[in-house]
Design an enzyme around this catalytic site. Structure first.
Site, PDB file in Angstrom:
ATOM      1  N   SER A   1      52.764  32.932  45.787  1.00 38.60           N
ATOM      2  CA  SER A   1      52.092  34.188  46.149  1.00 38.60           C
ATOM      3  C   SER A   1      52.086  34.273  47.664  1.00 38.60           C
ATOM      4  CB  SER A   1      50.655  34.180  45.634  1.00 38.60           C
ATOM      5  OG  SER A   1      49.857  35.014  46.459  1.00 38.60           O
TER       6      SER A   1
ATOM      7  N   HIS B   1      52.356  42.259  41.684  1.00 35.95           N
ATOM      8  CA  HIS B   1      51.067  42.263  40.983  1.00 35.95           C
ATOM      9  C   HIS B   1      50.204  43.358  41.603  1.00 35.95           C
ATOM     10  CE1 HIS B   1      47.195  39.688  40.122  1.00 35.95           C
ATOM     11  NE2 HIS B   1      47.195  40.839  39.473  1.00 35.95           N
TER      12      HIS B   1
ATOM     13  N   ASP C   1      47.615  32.907  37.253  1.00 31.02           N
ATOM     14  CA  ASP C   1      47.529  33.207  38.684  1.00 31.02           C
ATOM     15  C   ASP C   1      46.120  32.928  39.194  1.00 31.02           C
ATOM     16  OD1 ASP C   1      47.616  34.360  41.205  1.00 31.02           O
ATOM     17  OD2 ASP C   1      48.095  36.377  40.518  1.00 31.02           O
TER      18      ASP C   1
ATOM     19  N   PHE D   1      41.273  37.759  45.861  1.00 29.50           N
ATOM     20  CA  PHE D   1      41.376  36.866  47.015  1.00 29.50           C
ATOM     21  C   PHE D   1      42.136  35.593  46.651  1.00 29.50           C
ATOM     22  CE2 PHE D   1      37.604  39.406  47.569  1.00 29.50           C
ATOM     23  CZ  PHE D   1      37.694  39.817  48.889  1.00 29.50           C
TER      24      PHE D   1
ATOM     25  N   HIS E   1      55.913  36.194  44.267  1.00 27.63           N
ATOM     26  CA  HIS E   1      54.810  36.953  43.666  1.00 27.63           C
ATOM     27  C   HIS E   1      54.113  37.716  44.792  1.00 27.63           C
ATOM     28  CE1 HIS E   1      51.507  37.568  40.716  1.00 27.63           C
ATOM     29  NE2 HIS E   1      50.718  37.473  41.780  1.00 27.63           N
TER      30      HIS E   1
ATOM     31  N   SER F   1      47.534  29.368  48.032  1.00 24.47           N
ATOM     32  CA  SER F   1      47.070  28.467  49.095  1.00 24.47           C
ATOM     33  C   SER F   1      47.594  27.047  48.957  1.00 24.47           C
ATOM     34  CB  SER F   1      45.541  28.475  49.179  1.00 24.47           C
ATOM     35  OG  SER F   1      44.958  28.558  47.918  1.00 24.47           O
TER      36      SER F   1
ATOM     37  N   MET G   1      44.655  36.016  34.564  1.00 25.79           N
ATOM     38  CA  MET G   1      44.078  35.631  35.853  1.00 25.79           C
ATOM     39  C   MET G   1      43.159  34.420  35.642  1.00 25.79           C
ATOM     40  SD  MET G   1      45.369  37.615  38.090  1.00 25.79           S
ATOM     41  CE  MET G   1      44.391  37.042  39.479  1.00 25.79           C
TER      42      MET G   1
ATOM     43  N   ASP H   1      51.176  40.316  45.978  1.00 25.50           N
ATOM     44  CA  ASP H   1      49.854  40.799  45.596  1.00 25.50           C
ATOM     45  C   ASP H   1      49.500  42.059  46.370  1.00 25.50           C
ATOM     46  OD1 ASP H   1      48.862  38.773  43.703  1.00 25.50           O
ATOM     47  OD2 ASP H   1      49.180  37.403  45.373  1.00 25.50           O
TER      48      ASP H   1
ATOM     49  N   MET I   1      46.856  45.006  46.926  1.00 24.96           N
ATOM     50  CA  MET I   1      45.424  45.271  46.714  1.00 24.96           C
ATOM     51  C   MET I   1      45.016  46.534  47.459  1.00 24.96           C
ATOM     52  SD  MET I   1      43.941  41.477  47.332  1.00 24.96           S
ATOM     53  CE  MET I   1      44.687  40.037  46.583  1.00 24.96           C
TER      54      MET I   1
ATOM     55  N   MET J   1      47.057  45.270  42.074  1.00 27.12           N
ATOM     56  CA  MET J   1      45.595  45.267  41.889  1.00 27.12           C
ATOM     57  C   MET J   1      45.084  46.562  42.500  1.00 27.12           C
ATOM     58  SD  MET J   1      45.049  41.260  42.761  1.00 27.12           S
ATOM     59  CE  MET J   1      46.684  41.108  43.457  1.00 27.12           C
TER      60      MET J   1
HETATM   61  C1  DX5 Z   1      44.479  36.818  43.633  1.00 26.53           C
HETATM   62  C2  DX5 Z   1      45.995  36.855  43.657  1.00 26.53           C
HETATM   63  C3  DX5 Z   1      46.673  35.524  43.645  1.00 26.53           C
HETATM   64  C4  DX5 Z   1      46.255  34.591  44.723  1.00 26.53           C
HETATM   65  C5  DX5 Z   1      46.750  33.210  44.455  1.00 26.53           C
HETATM   66  O1  DX5 Z   1      43.998  38.113  43.446  1.00 26.53           O
HETATM   67  O2  DX5 Z   1      46.470  37.578  42.541  1.00 26.53           O
HETATM   68  O3  DX5 Z   1      48.077  35.665  43.542  1.00 26.53           O
HETATM   69  O4  DX5 Z   1      46.616  35.013  45.978  1.00 26.53           O
HETATM   70  O5  DX5 Z   1      46.289  32.393  45.489  1.00 26.53           O
HETATM   71  P1  DX5 Z   1      45.634  30.959  45.246  1.00 26.53           P
HETATM   72  O6  DX5 Z   1      46.709  30.083  44.694  1.00 26.53           O
HETATM   73  O7  DX5 Z   1      45.186  30.584  46.602  1.00 26.53           O
HETATM   74  O8  DX5 Z   1      44.487  31.137  44.270  1.00 26.53           O
HETATM   75 ZN    ZN Z   2      48.640  37.690  42.010  1.00 29.47          ZN
END
Ligand code: DX5
Ligand code: ZN
Length: 232
Positions: free
Chosen positions: A20, A78, A184, A155, A45, A207, A149, A47, A49, A80
Protein backbone atom coordinates in the site's frame (compact mmCIF):
# COMPACT_ATOMS: atom_id res chain seq x y z
CA UNK A 1 -3.61 -6.28 -20.17
CA UNK A 2 -7.29 -7.11 -19.91
CA UNK A 3 -9.34 -7.50 -16.74
CA UNK A 4 -9.03 -11.25 -17.09
CA UNK A 5 -5.23 -11.03 -17.48
CA UNK A 6 -4.84 -8.99 -14.30
CA UNK A 7 -7.08 -11.35 -12.34
CA UNK A 8 -5.19 -14.35 -13.67
CA UNK A 9 -1.88 -12.71 -12.75
CA UNK A 10 -3.07 -12.08 -9.19
CA UNK A 11 -4.60 -15.54 -8.78
CA UNK A 12 -1.51 -17.18 -10.25
CA UNK A 13 0.83 -15.31 -7.90
CA UNK A 14 -1.27 -15.90 -4.79
CA UNK A 15 -0.47 -15.85 -1.95
CA UNK A 16 0.96 -12.44 -2.81
CA UNK A 17 1.89 -9.24 -1.01
CA UNK A 18 0.63 -5.95 -2.42
CA UNK A 19 2.33 -2.84 -1.01
CA UNK A 20 0.00 0.00 0.00
CA UNK A 21 1.66 3.20 -1.17
CA UNK A 22 0.02 5.41 1.45
CA UNK A 23 3.30 5.79 3.31
CA UNK A 24 5.72 5.86 0.39
CA UNK A 25 7.88 8.85 -0.57
CA UNK A 26 5.53 10.78 -2.87
CA UNK A 27 8.35 13.16 -3.68
CA UNK A 28 10.11 10.34 -5.47
CA UNK A 29 7.47 8.04 -6.89
CA UNK A 30 9.66 6.83 -9.71
CA UNK A 31 12.31 5.58 -7.30
CA UNK A 32 9.70 4.02 -5.00
CA UNK A 33 8.08 2.11 -7.89
CA UNK A 34 11.47 0.95 -9.10
CA UNK A 35 12.37 -0.33 -5.64
CA UNK A 36 9.06 -2.19 -5.38
CA UNK A 37 9.46 -3.69 -8.87
CA UNK A 38 12.94 -4.85 -7.89
CA UNK A 39 11.41 -6.32 -4.72
CA UNK A 40 9.32 -8.53 -7.02
CA UNK A 41 5.79 -7.32 -6.25
CA UNK A 42 3.08 -8.04 -8.84
CA UNK A 43 0.87 -5.08 -8.10
CA UNK A 44 0.46 -1.86 -6.16
CA UNK A 45 -2.40 -1.14 -3.76
CA UNK A 46 -3.55 2.47 -4.00
CA UNK A 47 -5.65 3.95 -1.20
CA UNK A 48 -7.98 6.73 -2.29
CA UNK A 49 -9.65 8.61 0.59
CA UNK A 50 -12.13 11.48 0.39
CA UNK A 51 -12.28 12.91 3.92
CA UNK A 52 -15.99 11.97 4.05
CA UNK A 53 -16.30 8.20 3.89
CA UNK A 54 -13.18 8.10 6.03
CA UNK A 55 -11.77 10.92 8.19
CA UNK A 56 -8.62 11.22 6.11
CA UNK A 57 -7.61 12.53 2.69
CA UNK A 58 -5.04 10.88 0.48
CA UNK A 59 -4.85 11.22 -3.31
CA UNK A 60 -6.90 10.70 -6.42
CA UNK A 61 -6.69 10.24 -10.17
CA UNK A 62 -3.50 12.25 -10.90
CA UNK A 63 -1.38 9.98 -8.69
CA UNK A 64 -2.95 6.85 -10.21
CA UNK A 65 -2.20 8.26 -13.67
CA UNK A 66 1.38 9.09 -12.68
CA UNK A 67 1.89 5.55 -11.42
CA UNK A 68 0.36 4.17 -14.62
CA UNK A 69 3.00 5.99 -16.62
CA UNK A 70 5.71 4.50 -14.42
CA UNK A 71 4.75 0.82 -14.32
CA UNK A 72 2.93 -2.12 -15.86
CA UNK A 73 2.26 -3.64 -12.43
CA UNK A 74 -1.40 -4.29 -11.64
CA UNK A 75 -2.90 -1.18 -10.05
CA UNK A 76 -5.31 -2.29 -7.32
CA UNK A 77 -7.26 0.85 -6.41
CA UNK A 78 -9.10 0.86 -3.07
CA UNK A 79 -11.75 3.58 -3.15
CA UNK A 80 -12.64 4.83 0.33
CA UNK A 81 -15.03 7.44 -1.01
CA UNK A 82 -18.77 8.07 -0.87
CA UNK A 83 -20.81 7.43 -4.03
CA UNK A 84 -17.85 5.87 -5.85
CA UNK A 85 -19.93 5.43 -9.02
CA UNK A 86 -19.22 9.12 -9.76
CA UNK A 87 -15.55 8.41 -10.36
CA UNK A 88 -15.31 4.90 -11.83
CA UNK A 89 -14.66 6.08 -15.37
CA UNK A 90 -12.14 8.67 -14.21
CA UNK A 91 -10.13 6.02 -12.40
CA UNK A 92 -10.35 3.71 -15.40
CA UNK A 93 -9.02 6.50 -17.61
CA UNK A 94 -6.26 7.14 -15.06
CA UNK A 95 -5.14 3.54 -15.51
CA UNK A 96 -6.63 1.50 -12.65
CA UNK A 97 -6.87 -2.26 -13.25
CA UNK A 98 -8.94 -3.27 -10.21
CA UNK A 99 -11.46 -0.95 -8.56
CA UNK A 100 -12.62 -1.88 -5.07
CA UNK A 101 -15.53 0.01 -3.53
CA UNK A 102 -16.85 -0.17 0.02
CA UNK A 103 -20.21 -1.83 0.58
CA UNK A 104 -20.89 0.82 3.24
CA UNK A 105 -20.36 3.60 0.67
CA UNK A 106 -22.73 2.37 -2.06
CA UNK A 107 -26.51 2.62 -2.23
CA UNK A 108 -26.62 -0.13 -4.87
CA UNK A 109 -23.39 -2.12 -4.58
CA UNK A 110 -24.48 -4.62 -7.24
CA UNK A 111 -24.95 -1.87 -9.83
CA UNK A 112 -21.59 -0.33 -8.99
CA UNK A 113 -19.81 -3.69 -9.35
CA UNK A 114 -21.50 -4.23 -12.72
CA UNK A 115 -20.38 -0.79 -13.88
CA UNK A 116 -16.80 -1.58 -12.91
CA UNK A 117 -16.85 -4.78 -14.96
CA UNK A 118 -18.47 -2.95 -17.89
CA UNK A 119 -15.47 -0.60 -17.84
CA UNK A 120 -13.28 -3.66 -18.33
CA UNK A 121 -11.84 -3.60 -14.83
CA UNK A 122 -11.70 -6.12 -12.00
CA UNK A 123 -14.51 -5.45 -9.52
CA UNK A 124 -13.82 -5.55 -5.79
CA UNK A 125 -16.05 -5.09 -2.76
CA UNK A 126 -14.55 -4.08 0.59
CA UNK A 127 -16.09 -4.15 4.03
CA UNK A 128 -14.95 -2.77 7.37
CA UNK A 129 -14.36 -4.85 10.52
CA UNK A 130 -17.62 -3.53 12.04
CA UNK A 131 -19.69 -4.56 8.99
CA UNK A 132 -21.26 -8.02 9.11
CA UNK A 133 -20.39 -10.43 6.31
CA UNK A 134 -24.11 -10.62 5.52
CA UNK A 135 -23.76 -7.15 4.01
CA UNK A 136 -21.51 -8.43 1.21
CA UNK A 137 -23.16 -11.81 0.69
CA UNK A 138 -25.80 -10.67 -1.84
CA UNK A 139 -23.10 -9.27 -4.15
CA UNK A 140 -20.37 -11.90 -4.16
CA UNK A 141 -21.34 -13.26 -7.59
CA UNK A 142 -20.58 -9.80 -9.03
CA UNK A 143 -17.16 -9.58 -7.36
CA UNK A 144 -13.80 -10.56 -8.79
CA UNK A 145 -12.32 -9.75 -5.40
CA UNK A 146 -13.60 -9.31 -1.87
CA UNK A 147 -11.53 -7.18 0.51
CA UNK A 148 -11.84 -7.87 4.23
CA UNK A 149 -10.55 -4.85 6.12
CA UNK A 150 -8.52 -5.86 9.17
CA UNK A 151 -8.52 -2.26 10.46
CA UNK A 152 -11.21 0.41 10.08
CA UNK A 153 -10.56 2.02 6.69
CA UNK A 154 -8.88 5.40 6.86
CA UNK A 155 -5.34 5.25 8.16
CA UNK A 156 -2.18 3.23 7.84
CA UNK A 157 -0.41 1.95 10.92
CA UNK A 158 -3.47 0.77 12.88
CA UNK A 159 -3.53 -2.48 14.90
CA UNK A 160 -4.87 -5.67 13.30
CA UNK A 161 -8.41 -6.65 14.33
CA UNK A 162 -8.08 -10.14 15.88
CA UNK A 163 -11.50 -11.22 14.57
CA UNK A 164 -10.26 -10.96 10.99
CA UNK A 165 -9.14 -14.60 10.44
CA UNK A 166 -12.58 -15.88 11.46
CA UNK A 167 -14.22 -13.39 9.12
CA UNK A 168 -11.97 -14.49 6.27
CA UNK A 169 -12.72 -18.15 6.93
CA UNK A 170 -16.45 -17.40 6.83
CA UNK A 171 -16.00 -15.42 3.65
CA UNK A 172 -14.04 -18.24 1.99
CA UNK A 173 -16.98 -20.57 2.57
CA UNK A 174 -19.33 -17.99 1.08
CA UNK A 175 -17.63 -16.76 -2.08
CA UNK A 176 -17.12 -18.71 -5.33
CA UNK A 177 -13.77 -20.51 -5.49
CA UNK A 178 -12.39 -18.17 -8.16
CA UNK A 179 -13.15 -14.97 -6.21
CA UNK A 180 -9.96 -13.48 -4.82
CA UNK A 181 -9.84 -12.79 -1.08
CA UNK A 182 -7.77 -9.79 -0.05
CA UNK A 183 -7.00 -8.53 3.45
CA UNK A 184 -5.81 -5.02 4.31
CA UNK A 185 -4.55 -3.36 7.46
CA UNK A 186 -2.15 -4.11 10.30
CA UNK A 187 -0.44 -6.94 8.43
CA UNK A 188 3.01 -8.17 9.39
CA UNK A 189 4.92 -11.44 9.86
CA UNK A 190 2.67 -12.35 12.78
CA UNK A 191 -0.77 -11.50 11.35
CA UNK A 192 -0.22 -12.60 7.73
CA UNK A 193 -0.01 -16.37 8.50
CA UNK A 194 -3.22 -16.16 10.52
CA UNK A 195 -5.04 -14.65 7.53
CA UNK A 196 -3.39 -17.05 5.06
CA UNK A 197 -4.53 -20.02 7.11
CA UNK A 198 -8.08 -18.67 7.00
CA UNK A 199 -7.95 -18.45 3.19
CA UNK A 200 -6.76 -14.95 2.30
CA UNK A 201 -4.78 -14.75 -0.98
CA UNK A 202 -3.74 -11.11 -1.33
CA UNK A 203 -2.09 -9.27 1.55
CA UNK A 204 -1.96 -5.49 1.54
CA UNK A 205 0.99 -4.24 3.57
CA UNK A 206 1.75 -0.58 4.22
CA UNK A 207 3.80 0.48 7.21
CA UNK A 208 5.50 -2.88 7.72
CA UNK A 209 7.17 -2.44 4.29
CA UNK A 210 7.72 1.31 4.18
CA UNK A 211 9.19 1.49 7.68
CA UNK A 212 12.00 -0.81 6.54
CA UNK A 213 14.97 0.38 4.50
CA UNK A 214 15.12 -2.75 2.32
CA UNK A 215 11.78 -3.28 0.55
CA UNK A 216 13.01 -6.48 -1.09
CA UNK A 217 13.81 -8.04 2.26
CA UNK A 218 10.42 -6.97 3.66
CA UNK A 219 8.47 -8.27 0.66
CA UNK A 220 10.35 -11.59 0.78
CA UNK A 221 9.71 -11.93 4.51
CA UNK A 222 5.99 -11.26 4.15
CA UNK A 223 5.63 -13.45 1.05
CA UNK A 224 7.15 -16.31 3.04
CA UNK A 225 4.79 -15.53 5.93
CA UNK A 226 1.84 -15.81 3.53
CA UNK A 227 2.89 -19.39 2.76
CA UNK A 228 2.91 -20.37 6.43
CA UNK A 229 -0.22 -22.21 7.37
CA UNK A 230 -0.89 -22.51 11.08
CA UNK A 231 -1.96 -25.94 12.29
CA UNK A 232 -4.80 -25.94 14.79
C1 DX5 B 1 -6.27 1.72 5.38
C2 DX5 B 1 -5.70 1.33 4.03
C3 DX5 B 1 -4.55 0.37 4.07
C4 DX5 B 1 -3.40 0.80 4.91
C5 DX5 B 1 -2.45 -0.33 5.12
O1 DX5 B 1 -7.44 2.45 5.18
O2 DX5 B 1 -6.71 0.74 3.24
O3 DX5 B 1 -4.18 -0.03 2.76
O4 DX5 B 1 -2.75 1.90 4.42
O5 DX5 B 1 -1.42 0.14 5.94
P1 DX5 B 1 -0.86 -0.67 7.19
O6 DX5 B 1 -0.21 -1.90 6.65
O7 DX5 B 1 0.08 0.29 7.80
O8 DX5 B 1 -2.04 -1.00 8.09
ZN1 ZN C 1 -6.30 -0.23 1.27
Amino acid sequence: MSRRDHLTRLAGAAPAVLPSLLQCDFGNLQREVQRLEEAGVIGLHLDVMDGTFVPNLSYGMPIVAALRRLTKLTLDVHLMIVQPQRYLRAFQEAGADILTVHVEACEQPGDVLEQIRELGLGAGLAFNPATPIDAVEPYVSKCDLVLAMSVPAGFGGQPFDPNTPDRIAALRRLVPADTLLEVDGGLNADTIPRCATAGAQLFVVGSAIFRQPDYGKAVREFSQAAKLLIKH
